[in-house]
Design a protein around this motif. Structure first.
Motif, PDB file in Angstrom:
ATOM      1  N   TYR A  47       0.844  -1.189   0.000  1.00 54.40           N
ATOM      2  CA  TYR A  47       0.000   0.000   0.000  1.00 54.40           C
ATOM      3  C   TYR A  47       0.886   1.247   0.000  1.00 54.40           C
ATOM      4  N   ILE A  76       3.417  -4.988   8.311  1.00 52.32           N
ATOM      5  CA  ILE A  76       2.427  -5.264   9.352  1.00 52.32           C
ATOM      6  C   ILE A  76       1.982  -6.724   9.241  1.00 52.32           C
ATOM      7  N   TYR A  84      -5.258  -9.861   6.688  1.00 56.32           N
ATOM      8  CA  TYR A  84      -4.590  -8.588   6.409  1.00 56.32           C
ATOM      9  C   TYR A  84      -5.565  -7.425   6.327  1.00 56.32           C
ATOM     10  N   ASP A  85      -6.848  -7.694   6.036  1.00 60.11           N
ATOM     11  CA  ASP A  85      -7.818  -6.613   5.860  1.00 60.11           C
ATOM     12  C   ASP A  85      -8.771  -6.484   7.050  1.00 60.11           C
ATOM     13  N   VAL A  89      -6.036  -3.791  11.365  1.00 62.05           N
ATOM     14  CA  VAL A  89      -4.908  -3.708  10.442  1.00 62.05           C
ATOM     15  C   VAL A  89      -5.108  -2.532   9.488  1.00 62.05           C
ATOM     16  N   THR A  90      -6.340  -2.377   9.021  1.00 62.75           N
ATOM     17  CA  THR A  90      -6.660  -1.244   8.155  1.00 62.75           C
ATOM     18  C   THR A  90      -6.400   0.074   8.865  1.00 62.75           C
ATOM     19  N   ARG A  93      -2.622   0.639   8.885  1.00 66.61           N
ATOM     20  CA  ARG A  93      -2.165   1.036   7.551  1.00 66.61           C
ATOM     21  C   ARG A  93      -2.551   2.469   7.235  1.00 66.61           C
ATOM     22  N   THR A  94      -3.809   2.803   7.512  1.00 66.67           N
ATOM     23  CA  THR A  94      -4.294   4.148   7.223  1.00 66.67           C
ATOM     24  C   THR A  94      -3.526   5.192   8.025  1.00 66.67           C
ATOM     25  N   TYR A  96      -0.451   5.206   8.844  1.00 69.14           N
ATOM     26  CA  TYR A  96       0.851   5.486   8.247  1.00 69.14           C
ATOM     27  C   TYR A  96       0.738   6.241   6.922  1.00 69.14           C
ATOM     28  N   VAL A 105       3.955   0.551   2.764  1.00 69.50           N
ATOM     29  CA  VAL A 105       3.393  -0.271   3.825  1.00 69.50           C
ATOM     30  C   VAL A 105       3.022  -1.625   3.231  1.00 69.50           C
ATOM     31  N   LEU A 107       1.460  -5.368   3.901  1.00 70.24           N
ATOM     32  CA  LEU A 107       0.665  -6.193   4.799  1.00 70.24           C
ATOM     33  C   LEU A 107       0.913  -7.665   4.470  1.00 70.24           C
TER      34      LEU A 107
END
Length: 251
Positions: A47, A76, A84-85, A89-90, A93-94, A96, A105, A107
């Motif tokens: 990502y 991550i 992963y989703d 975790v989201t 990710r968001t 960062y 990033v 995953l």
């Protein structure tokens, strides 16, 4: 806590007893034959601010992947029975990618290893993962890291973030990385590292990275109790978090 979460809780809590014999179980033990590991079916997702790409652990794919010009590689790793989703975790990710800087990033998704598992298999499969599969998962992640850094000289900062079982996988990644390259990764962040089968022999420790931060949030159930990082944080004394009283903390 609903009935399924309670069942998972009961099964996994029993694993703390199995930790007493964990050191005596080796890769030759039949527990490692219980179920195919499907390590080759692991997935990786890159990502950046404006793009999502699938990665594969091979030189050509990594060479042509759309990494952005950032010195940081953030990886991550989710927890047991998760993906992963998953929402948390989201959120990571968001967090960062929402700022001004663009980042890389990645995953890691090892959910294929625990796919289609019945509620009654969760405990035994967890034992198998800890004792047999975690090193293999970590070695594949290390291969991804090494290929990425080798093909992009501007990348020189690796940050591994793992939750629950994923925290110990991140620790194993750090261990294998230093064995392979002679260098430490820059940072490992362990979020509520798992306790069962790891008490007394955590994969997270101060030797796996230049800096290791550990966040304890569930030590009264399935989380690791003792301090194991460069710095350890015990949120609400590391016990139960007020937002997780409905059972969401079961991993």
């Amino acid at each position: 806590m609903d009935s399924m979460d309670f069942t998972v809780f009961c099964i996994l809590t029993v694993l703390t007893l199995l930790s007493l014999i964990g050191e005596g179980i080796t890769l030759t033990n039949p527990v490692c034959m219980l179920r195919p590991s499907n390590i080759d079916n692991m997935k990786y997702f890159l990502y950046t601010k404006n793009r999502l790409s699938r990665l594969a652990v091979d030189e050509d794919t990594i060479k042509h992947a759309p990494f952005v010009n950032s010195r940081s590689l953030i990886i991550i790793i989710h927890g047991y029975t998760e993906r992963y989703d998953d929402p948390y975790v989201t959120t990571l990710r968001t967090g960062y990618l929402n700022g001004v800087a663009n980042r890389n990033v990645v995953l890691v998704d090892y959910s294929s290893i625990v796919a289609n598992v019945s509620i009654f298999e969760l405990g035994t499969l967890y034992v198998k993962l800890v004792l047999c599969d975690v090193p293999d998962i970590a070695k594949q992640v290390v291969d991804l890291v090494v290929l990425t850094l080798t093909s992009r000289s501007y990348m020189n900062h690796v940050h591994l973030i793992g939750h629950s079982l994923g925290a110990h996988i991140a620790g194993q990644v750090g261990k294998h990385y230093v064995r392979l390259t002679g260098n430490l990764v820059d940072r490992v962040t362990a979020l509520d590292p798992a306790g069962p089968l790891f008490e007394g022999s955590p994969r997270v420790n101060t030797r796996i990275a230049k800096f290791v931060d550990v966040v304890h949030t569930n030590i009264n159930v399935l989380g690791y109790v003792d301090p194991i990082g460069t710095v350890d944080f015990y949120i609400n004394n590391g016990v139960i978090q007020t937002a997780c009283l409905g059972g969401e903390y079961i991993t």
